[in-house]
Design a protein around this motif. Sequence first.
Motif, PDB file in Angstrom:
ATOM      1  N   ARG A 183      52.395  42.596  33.835  1.00  0.00           N
ATOM      2  CA  ARG A 183      50.575  43.160  33.769  1.00  0.00           C
ATOM      3  C   ARG A 183      49.805  42.043  34.511  1.00  0.00           C
ATOM      4  O   ARG A 183      48.741  42.524  35.320  1.00  0.00           O
ATOM      5  CB  ARG A 183      50.427  43.283  32.399  1.00  0.00           C
ATOM      6  CG  ARG A 183      50.845  44.533  31.782  1.00  0.00           C
ATOM      7  CD  ARG A 183      50.428  44.709  30.344  1.00  0.00           C
ATOM      8  NE  ARG A 183      50.879  43.532  29.649  1.00  0.00           N
ATOM      9  CZ  ARG A 183      51.962  43.885  28.756  1.00  0.00           C
ATOM     10  NH1 ARG A 183      52.823  44.696  28.840  1.00  0.00           N
ATOM     11  NH2 ARG A 183      52.355  42.828  28.030  1.00  0.00           N
ATOM     12  N   GLN A 184      50.006  40.836  34.626  1.00  0.00           N
ATOM     13  CA  GLN A 184      49.196  39.841  35.170  1.00  0.00           C
ATOM     14  C   GLN A 184      49.393  40.052  36.767  1.00  0.00           C
ATOM     15  O   GLN A 184      48.160  39.840  37.559  1.00  0.00           O
ATOM     16  CB  GLN A 184      49.632  38.575  34.649  1.00  0.00           C
ATOM     17  CG  GLN A 184      49.357  38.154  33.235  1.00  0.00           C
ATOM     18  CD  GLN A 184      50.043  36.781  32.542  1.00  0.00           C
ATOM     19  OE1 GLN A 184      50.844  36.358  33.566  1.00  0.00           O
ATOM     20  NE2 GLN A 184      49.417  36.318  31.862  1.00  0.00           N
ATOM     21  N   ARG A 227      50.044  42.506  38.480  1.00  0.00           N
ATOM     22  CA  ARG A 227      49.306  43.816  38.768  1.00  0.00           C
ATOM     23  C   ARG A 227      47.896  43.634  38.934  1.00  0.00           C
ATOM     24  O   ARG A 227      47.335  43.795  39.841  1.00  0.00           O
ATOM     25  CB  ARG A 227      49.822  44.972  37.887  1.00  0.00           C
ATOM     26  CG  ARG A 227      49.043  46.259  38.201  1.00  0.00           C
ATOM     27  CD  ARG A 227      49.128  47.455  37.274  1.00  0.00           C
ATOM     28  NE  ARG A 227      48.473  46.899  35.880  1.00  0.00           N
ATOM     29  CZ  ARG A 227      47.197  47.277  35.614  1.00  0.00           C
ATOM     30  NH1 ARG A 227      46.428  47.696  36.558  1.00  0.00           N
ATOM     31  NH2 ARG A 227      46.924  46.865  34.374  1.00  0.00           N
ATOM     32  N   ARG A 228      47.133  42.691  37.951  1.00  0.00           N
ATOM     33  CA  ARG A 228      45.817  42.593  37.951  1.00  0.00           C
ATOM     34  C   ARG A 228      45.596  41.776  39.123  1.00  0.00           C
ATOM     35  O   ARG A 228      44.334  41.996  39.886  1.00  0.00           O
ATOM     36  CB  ARG A 228      45.281  41.879  36.734  1.00  0.00           C
ATOM     37  CG  ARG A 228      45.339  42.772  35.478  1.00  0.00           C
ATOM     38  CD  ARG A 228      44.555  42.242  34.590  1.00  0.00           C
ATOM     39  NE  ARG A 228      45.231  41.142  33.755  1.00  0.00           N
ATOM     40  CZ  ARG A 228      46.126  40.994  33.067  1.00  0.00           C
ATOM     41  NH1 ARG A 228      46.433  42.213  32.034  1.00  0.00           N
ATOM     42  NH2 ARG A 228      46.583  39.964  32.314  1.00  0.00           N
ATOM     43  N   GLU A 242      43.102  42.987  42.448  1.00  0.00           N
ATOM     44  CA  GLU A 242      41.938  42.111  42.968  1.00  0.00           C
ATOM     45  C   GLU A 242      41.927  41.597  44.331  1.00  0.00           C
ATOM     46  O   GLU A 242      40.913  41.730  45.053  1.00  0.00           O
ATOM     47  CB  GLU A 242      41.602  40.887  42.073  1.00  0.00           C
ATOM     48  CG  GLU A 242      41.344  41.282  40.520  1.00  0.00           C
ATOM     49  CD  GLU A 242      39.867  41.940  40.688  1.00  0.00           C
ATOM     50  OE1 GLU A 242      39.010  41.539  41.507  1.00  0.00           O
ATOM     51  OE2 GLU A 242      39.556  42.711  39.906  1.00  0.00           O
ATOM     52  N   GLN A 247      52.470  47.759  38.321  1.00  0.00           N
ATOM     53  CA  GLN A 247      52.310  48.706  37.212  1.00  0.00           C
ATOM     54  C   GLN A 247      53.579  49.428  36.565  1.00  0.00           C
ATOM     55  O   GLN A 247      53.550  49.799  35.488  1.00  0.00           O
ATOM     56  CB  GLN A 247      51.079  49.858  37.528  1.00  0.00           C
ATOM     57  CG  GLN A 247      50.581  50.526  36.441  1.00  0.00           C
ATOM     58  CD  GLN A 247      49.258  51.310  36.914  1.00  0.00           C
ATOM     59  OE1 GLN A 247      48.923  51.502  38.055  1.00  0.00           O
ATOM     60  NE2 GLN A 247      48.668  52.053  35.881  1.00  0.00           N
TER      61      GLN A 247
END
Length: 327
Positions: A117-118, A120-121, A125, A147
């Motif tokens: 998840r980290q 993907r973020r 960005e 994701q």
Amino acid sequence: MLSRVFGFGRRSFDSLSEREILALAISSEEDDGRIYRAYADGLREEFPQSARIFDEMAEEEDGHRAALIELHRARFGERIPLIRREHVRGYYERKPDWLVRPLGIDHVRNMAGEMERQARRFYVEAARRASDAATRKLLGDLAAAEQSHESLAHRLGLEHTPDDVRQDERRTEKRQFVLTYVQPGLAGLMDGSVSTLAPIFAAAFATHDTWQTFLVGLAASVGAGISMGFTEVASDDGRLSGRGSPIKRGLATGIMTTVGGLGHALPYLIPHFSTATAVAIAIVFVELWAIAWIQNRFMETPFWRASFQVVLGGALVFAAGMLIGNA
């Protein structure tokens, strides 16, 4: 120290160039691959099916890294700048496997999901910052891949660790926890609670001096804890028995032995002898029933048998202390 806490000397993510963002992504994928392989190595001996999950996740990270390196080579050449997570303010951190041990099955799977998840973020960005079409496309693809990979540990778990295997792994994990912590700790608690009854209550009834009784109890508890801890460490290195680290077992035994003895020694800090003795006896009662409950809960000893053994043994030692103290 302050620079680490407040981020002094770090770059903000917004100040990074596209080349530096690619370099950061490459180093991040390399680190994640190493972490997944470390998880696999840590699980392989006892949980080989789950270890395969993290081997495959490491291979996925290798593929991401290779694609990022090819893009960097095409746009910026062979030299990749050295930039890592700790160089960027506010960037997510990773804990190496040796900081999160013991590697519990569910704990590691949850950590893997959070890692994805980290990542993907970050790619979302980073894609927003990219002006080059090829770079934006790759970063967007990686964000989509991460994701989908949020459930990779779960999906691979269903493939490699069906329900019967997971149940076996959980049983093995529980057994290791019992052997390394519960069994030595229970032995220490029993020794500290029962063996110190005689000297503490003998001193109490012989002197009727609460402070002297407390000192005897303190010495007996600490001495027994040190002795039991070193005995546990020296008795078995855990390699053949599979009981785990001797240091962990020794600490569990020593600490619980001391706690068991101090439980009925501390009441003698009360200056009134009758009150202190009444409180100490009540604590002994609670300690003995707690031992019986732990035996039933973790060692699967029938409760009536555990109660009979512990309460009878404690009563006999307590009676011996009273008789000797009143002699």
